[in-house]
Design an enzyme around this catalytic site. Sequence first.
Site, PDB file in Angstrom:
ATOM      1  N   LYS A  11      40.355  51.426  31.315  1.00 21.23           N
ATOM      2  CA  LYS A  11      39.776  50.692  30.180  1.00 21.23           C
ATOM      3  C   LYS A  11      40.490  51.005  28.881  1.00 21.23           C
ATOM      4  O   LYS A  11      40.831  52.159  28.607  1.00 21.23           O
ATOM      5  CB  LYS A  11      38.288  51.056  30.098  1.00 21.23           C
ATOM      6  CG  LYS A  11      37.498  50.400  28.995  1.00 21.23           C
ATOM      7  CD  LYS A  11      37.623  48.903  28.985  1.00 21.23           C
ATOM      8  CE  LYS A  11      37.225  48.246  30.285  1.00 21.23           C
ATOM      9  NZ  LYS A  11      37.655  46.817  30.381  1.00 21.23           N
ATOM     10  N   ARG A  27      40.712  38.626  38.438  1.00 24.40           N
ATOM     11  CA  ARG A  27      41.081  39.683  37.476  1.00 24.40           C
ATOM     12  C   ARG A  27      42.374  40.349  37.971  1.00 24.40           C
ATOM     13  O   ARG A  27      42.461  40.715  39.142  1.00 24.40           O
ATOM     14  CB  ARG A  27      39.960  40.736  37.333  1.00 24.40           C
ATOM     15  CG  ARG A  27      38.680  40.156  36.749  1.00 24.40           C
ATOM     16  CD  ARG A  27      37.700  41.246  36.343  1.00 24.40           C
ATOM     17  NE  ARG A  27      38.097  41.920  35.115  1.00 24.40           N
ATOM     18  CZ  ARG A  27      37.518  43.021  34.651  1.00 24.40           C
ATOM     19  NH1 ARG A  27      36.558  43.614  35.342  1.00 24.40           N
ATOM     20  NH2 ARG A  27      37.904  43.565  33.519  1.00 24.40           N
ATOM     21  N   ASP A  75      41.769  51.697  37.178  1.00 27.33           N
ATOM     22  CA  ASP A  75      41.839  50.374  37.817  1.00 27.33           C
ATOM     23  C   ASP A  75      43.070  50.236  38.697  1.00 27.33           C
ATOM     24  O   ASP A  75      43.091  49.447  39.639  1.00 27.33           O
ATOM     25  CB  ASP A  75      41.827  49.274  36.759  1.00 27.33           C
ATOM     26  CG  ASP A  75      40.447  49.196  36.159  1.00 27.33           C
ATOM     27  OD1 ASP A  75      40.156  49.997  35.251  1.00 27.33           O
ATOM     28  OD2 ASP A  75      39.648  48.398  36.654  1.00 27.33           O
ATOM     29  N   ARG A  92      31.710  44.758  38.119  1.00 24.82           N
ATOM     30  CA  ARG A  92      32.936  45.224  37.461  1.00 24.82           C
ATOM     31  C   ARG A  92      33.158  46.670  37.860  1.00 24.82           C
ATOM     32  O   ARG A  92      32.305  47.297  38.478  1.00 24.82           O
ATOM     33  CB  ARG A  92      32.894  45.026  35.937  1.00 24.82           C
ATOM     34  CG  ARG A  92      31.589  45.097  35.233  1.00 24.82           C
ATOM     35  CD  ARG A  92      31.011  46.452  34.923  1.00 24.82           C
ATOM     36  NE  ARG A  92      31.986  47.452  34.565  1.00 24.82           N
ATOM     37  CZ  ARG A  92      31.874  48.718  34.856  1.00 24.82           C
ATOM     38  NH1 ARG A  92      30.822  49.165  35.533  1.00 24.82           N
ATOM     39  NH2 ARG A  92      32.772  49.596  34.492  1.00 24.82           N
ATOM     40  N   GLY A  93      34.363  47.161  37.480  1.00 24.25           N
ATOM     41  CA  GLY A  93      34.768  48.476  37.981  1.00 24.25           C
ATOM     42  C   GLY A  93      35.579  48.227  39.251  1.00 24.25           C
ATOM     43  O   GLY A  93      35.163  47.442  40.126  1.00 24.25           O
ATOM     44  N   ALA A  94      36.748  48.872  39.330  1.00 20.55           N
ATOM     45  CA  ALA A  94      37.709  48.522  40.376  1.00 20.55           C
ATOM     46  C   ALA A  94      37.133  48.563  41.804  1.00 20.55           C
ATOM     47  O   ALA A  94      37.241  47.570  42.540  1.00 20.55           O
ATOM     48  CB  ALA A  94      38.947  49.424  40.245  1.00 20.55           C
TER      49      ALA A  94
HETATM   50  O1  MRU Z   1      36.507  45.879  32.693  1.00 20.30           O
HETATM   51  P1  MRU Z   1      35.790  46.805  33.615  1.00 20.30           P
HETATM   52  O2  MRU Z   1      34.404  47.131  33.166  1.00 20.30           O
HETATM   53  O3  MRU Z   1      35.834  46.309  35.044  1.00 20.30           O
HETATM   54  O4  MRU Z   1      36.639  48.149  33.557  1.00 20.30           O
HETATM   55  C1  MRU Z   1      36.256  49.210  34.387  1.00 20.30           C
HETATM   56  C2  MRU Z   1      37.062  50.440  34.185  1.00 20.30           C
HETATM   57  O5  MRU Z   1      37.982  50.484  33.407  1.00 20.30           O
HETATM   58  C3  MRU Z   1      36.742  51.618  35.074  1.00 20.30           C
HETATM   59  O6  MRU Z   1      36.990  52.817  34.409  1.00 20.30           O
HETATM   60  C4  MRU Z   1      37.597  51.565  36.341  1.00 20.30           C
HETATM   61  O7  MRU Z   1      37.486  50.314  36.961  1.00 20.30           O
HETATM   62  C5  MRU Z   1      37.226  52.621  37.312  1.00 20.30           C
HETATM   63  S1  MRU Z   1      35.645  52.310  38.044  1.00 20.30           S
HETATM   64  C6  MRU Z   1      35.320  53.506  39.183  1.00 20.30           C
END
Ligand code: MRU
Length: 357
Positions: free
Chosen positions: A255, A95, A244, A54-56
């Site tokens: 988030k 997603r 994201d 997870r995380g973009a």
């Molecule tokens: O739902 P997630 O855990 O994938 O959400 C992640 C976030 O909101 C991060 O802040 C975002 O992807 C940036 S990661 C470098």
Amino acid sequence: MTSADAASVPFSPIRWQDDTLYLLDQTVLPDQEVWLRCDSTELVADAIRRLVVRGAPAIGVAAAYGLVVGLQESPGEGSLRERFRQVSDILRATRPTAVNLGWALDRGQSRFDEVAEASDRQTVIQHLLAWAKKVHEDDVATNLKIGEHGATLFTEGDRVLTHCNAGGLATAGYGTAIGVIQSSWEAGRLGQVWVDETRPLLQGARLTSWELKRLGIPFRLVTDSSAGALMSRQMVDRIVVGSDRIAANGDIANKIGTYTVAVLAARHGVPFYVAAPLSTIDLATPTGADIPIEVRDEEEVTDVFGKRIAPQEIQALNFAFDVTPHDLVTAIITEVGVLKAPFGESIRRAFETASGG
Ligand code: MRU
């Protein structure tokens, strides 16, 4: 686990090993460090949906390798091109908010188109794999640059609040917001980090805390609802978060809860920074209102780690992300520099710089 195939990066939650994809299972951190072997399209897609990865930026890198995994599977009926399209569609549907997913799949398509006509199946797969490894390595190099630019904004002793996890776990390594925090720490400009726990899936409590502890950076974990109290007591000097998707006008999706923090920051005059690579900026999305926001399962709100905490038969609403309008953003920290308002203009110039213009 060692691997010559693992990208030469400080730490990465993604590995290409034994000719397939391994992902560090972030759903069980920090209790267990388990690497999942994802050797089918469905396993990669499921890992993205369940937030194993997870995380973009990390989702983008996993999807790049996912294309290779998909082509390696038995091709069944139809051409390699049809198979590519099928795999890409499955991964794209996992997603909706993180634009890095579509970014990686679109670039994978271009690479496929370049090599598909002139090469046999195995050669196409090898080209795609080399490309995916490059996406992986480039992401780390990008984050190191974001960290360097971000550190210039900090002054000695700064207390920084961050929301969710935008660290090495959320990228191919090093992190965006946590990369900025790490670079500032190494430059002697950071006092302490406030880590929002980040309900409902606790990426802050479980993942950011795990990372900062490993890095030896001083931090304290707080409930999400503490942000206002901390700011009103002048206990926060800066905020840095990831994103994201950033719209062309500088509105940012991140988030759920990020918008709340940004509003509080404006109220208390605390600079609010967003650290993200250019691959997170979506020029095809004009404003935040056009960003698709993922709505996840109600059970993530009504249950905690499989235990029901709310009464049975009630309804919940679980937006995974929110949008912070650009007028609440002090700066966007990218690999080509720190962008300031007017963001439409500075974003356009950043892309020109990146393409050598
Ligand atoms: O739902 P997630 O855990 O994938 O959400 C992640 C976030 O909101 C991060 O802040 C975002 O992807 C940036 S990661 C470098």
